[in-house]
Design a protein around this motif. Structure first.
Motif, mmCIF file in Angstrom:
data_model
loop_
_atom_site.group_PDB
_atom_site.id
_atom_site.type_symbol
_atom_site.label_atom_id
_atom_site.label_comp_id
_atom_site.label_asym_id
_atom_site.label_seq_id
_atom_site.Cartn_x
_atom_site.Cartn_y
_atom_site.Cartn_z
ATOM 1 N N ASP A 1 0.844 -1.208 0.000
ATOM 2 C CA ASP A 1 0.000 0.000 0.000
ATOM 3 C C ASP A 1 0.877 1.256 0.000
ATOM 4 N N GLN B 1 0.116 4.185 0.123
ATOM 5 C CA GLN B 1 -0.377 5.190 1.089
ATOM 6 C C GLN B 1 0.258 5.010 2.454
ATOM 7 N N ARG B 2 0.625 3.756 2.771
ATOM 8 C CA ARG B 2 1.290 3.489 4.050
ATOM 9 C C ARG B 2 2.737 3.971 4.010
ATOM 10 N N LEU C 1 1.713 9.147 3.063
ATOM 11 C CA LEU C 1 0.286 9.492 3.160
ATOM 12 C C LEU C 1 -0.090 10.480 2.051
ATOM 13 N N GLY C 2 -1.168 10.166 1.353
ATOM 14 C CA GLY C 2 -1.612 11.057 0.270
ATOM 15 C C GLY C 2 -0.896 10.795 -1.049
ATOM 16 N N ARG D 1 0.116 9.877 -4.681
ATOM 17 C CA ARG D 1 -0.697 9.861 -5.908
ATOM 18 C C ARG D 1 0.012 9.182 -7.075
ATOM 19 N N THR E 1 3.425 12.438 -3.464
ATOM 20 C CA THR E 1 2.086 13.018 -3.559
ATOM 21 C C THR E 1 1.884 13.751 -4.897
#
Ligand code: B12
Ligand code: SF4
Ligand code: SF4
Length: 387
Positions: free
Chosen positions: A61, A63-64, A67-68, A70, A191
């Motif tokens: 993941d 995102q882990r 954070l955020g 893209r 991000t």
């Protein structure tokens, strides 16, 4: 603006570090890799490996990781160098930094242990430098960005596949399109909404199955699926006693295994084209072989100074000494005085794990007269009792 021209500028930052292929993957959950990790765990194919298997939810993941996130900027760096004309070694007395030739043979070093190609030098260092050059640029431009390479946070092959860099070979390696599999991989999770331009590369193996047939232990149990307990790359990293049925298959390998790539036509044919980039930014002389006698004679500090960049569980030199004893047993000359001296030392070593492997090696070398009749440790006693 995070457009294709911006991605091209980021890719340009990586070139001085020998990075030849880049791409962008979406920052979505790596569903395919997550399923594969769970499948390996559920089917008992992990054999105690931690790495990305320790927490599949985390390692799949992005995102882990950030954070955020893209997008994921992915990079591949070649490591295939020309095969030495004759083996060299990396004994502790050998210090010739920045001599980029792996060809300097050194006579009188005794039996030589073979090192897998990715470990001839630290190719991850320039890879990480190139990735951090990208990450720092992204940060300067206002985005969050973190570089990863061979880290437990993300499954490198899967993001490389999703970034359109290559296809999954039947040997599980990621084959870079037009360049083969002798590449280390890494990425920058960011991000920034970098455009994901490429489609994943289609399978290029076709009906070939040379890697499945060429694996010395049958570790590729089906296309793309490795049984770690049989994979010599893991067997030589894993802490503990090496199972007896694998000892002779180890042959002269002291660290890593290349067989499923050495038999791979596109990996070998296309890989050499990038030998120049493979040399870029290396801090030390690439070394394809190790004098196992020198390694076994070295003290802990010397072992860690010379081979500590390899994965040694808990940075414990005993695992690499264990491997060296097995190489000695497989290819050494029992009539050689230096071999006998080293074997005698290890047969009474304070570490029972090393004594047990020394007993196996001594028997292989016909040095029964050096072996003790008994040993207080059950593992060594079992090895002494074995036929
Ligand atoms: C754990 C690990 C190992 C383990 C397990 C290897 C494995 N196959 O999983 C051991 C110690 C055995 C190992 C060995 C090697 N490793 Co390693 N290893 C890793 C690590 C840390 C995690 C890999 C992982 O998550 N595996 C999970 C399983 C599920 O993934 P997988 O086996 O790759 O499975 C994928 C494919 O098989 C495919 N797949 C699934 N089903 C099917 C079906 C078909 C038909 C096909 C074709 C494909 C396919 O999808 C799966 C999921 O992505 C990564 C670094 C990282 N953070 O990613 C390096 C990494 C994979 N290793 C690397 C290298 C260089 C090696 C060795 C070549 C080193 C050597 N010479 O000794 C060998 C190659 C052995 C092999 N044939 O795979 C490179 C690979 C580069 C590349 N071009 O692929 C990586 C990416 C490190 C890096 N950052 O450069 N490694
Ligand atoms: S690295 Fe060696 S043991 Fe592991 S799958 Fe490839 S050929 Fe088999
Ligand atoms: S040896 Fe053949 S089947 Fe195996 S990875 Fe290479 S091309 Fe694919």
């Amino acid at each position: 603006m995070a457009d294709a021209a911006y991605v091209a500028r980021l890719a340009g930052l990586t070139e001085p570090f020998g990075i030849t292929h880049t791409g962008v993957a979406p920052a979505d959950v790596l569903g395919h890799a997550r399923d594969a990790l769970r499948h390996r765990i559920d089917h008992g194919l992990v054999d105690g490996m931690q790495f990305t298997f320790k927490n599949p939810e985390r390692s799949t993941d992005p995102q882990r990781a950030v954070l955020g996130a893209r997008s994921v900027f992915v990079a591949a760096r070649p490591y295939l160098l020309a095969e030495p004309a004759s083996p060299n070694d990396a004994s502790p007395n050998d210090a010739s930094p920045n001599d980029a030739s792996p060809n300097d043979a050194r006579p009188n070093d005794g039996p030589l242990g073979r090192v897998a190609k990715y470990a001839w030098a630290d190719h991850y260092a320039p890879l990480r430098e190139g990735l951090w050059a990208v990450a720092h640029q992204l940060r300067r431009d206002g985005w969050k960005a973190v570089a990863f390479a061979d880290d437990n946070s993300i499954v490198d092959r899967e993001v490389a596949h999703l970034a359109g860099i290559g296809w999954y070979g039947k040997n599980a390696n990621l084959l870079v399109q037009g360049a083969g599999s002798f590449f280390v991989l890494g990425c920058v999770v960011t991000t920034a909404p970098l455009p994901v331009a490429a489609e994943p590369v289609a399978d290029g193996c076709g009906s070939c199955r040379r890697c499945l047939d060429g694996c010395p232990t049958g570790a590729i149990i089906e296309p793309g699926v490795i049984d770690a307990a049989r994979c010599l790359a893991w067997v030589l990293q894993k802490p503990g006693i090496v199972p007896r049925h694998l000892l002779s298959a180890i042959g002269d390998r002291v660290y890593g295994c290349d067989d499923c790539q050495d038999v791979c036509p596109p990996a070998v044919r296309l890989g050499v084209r990038h030998a120049g980039s493979a040399l870029a930014g290396l801090a030390q002389t690439p070394r394809s072989h190790v004098s196992v006698l020198a390694l076994l004679d070295a003290d802990d500090q010397e072992v860690l100074a010379h081979w500590g960049r390899w994965y040694l569980a808990d940075r414990d030199p005993r695992w690499i000494r264990r491997n060296a004893l097995l190489v000695l047993g497989n290819i050494g000359d029992g009539g050689d005085g230096d071999v006998q001296r080293v074997m005698a030392d290890y047969l009474c070593h304070h570490d029972p794990l090393l004594r047990a492997h020394a007993v196996w090696a001594a028997r292989r070398l016909g040095l029964h007269h050096l072996m003790p009749a008994t040993d207080p440790h059950p593992d060594v006693a079992a090895e002494l009792a074995a036929r």
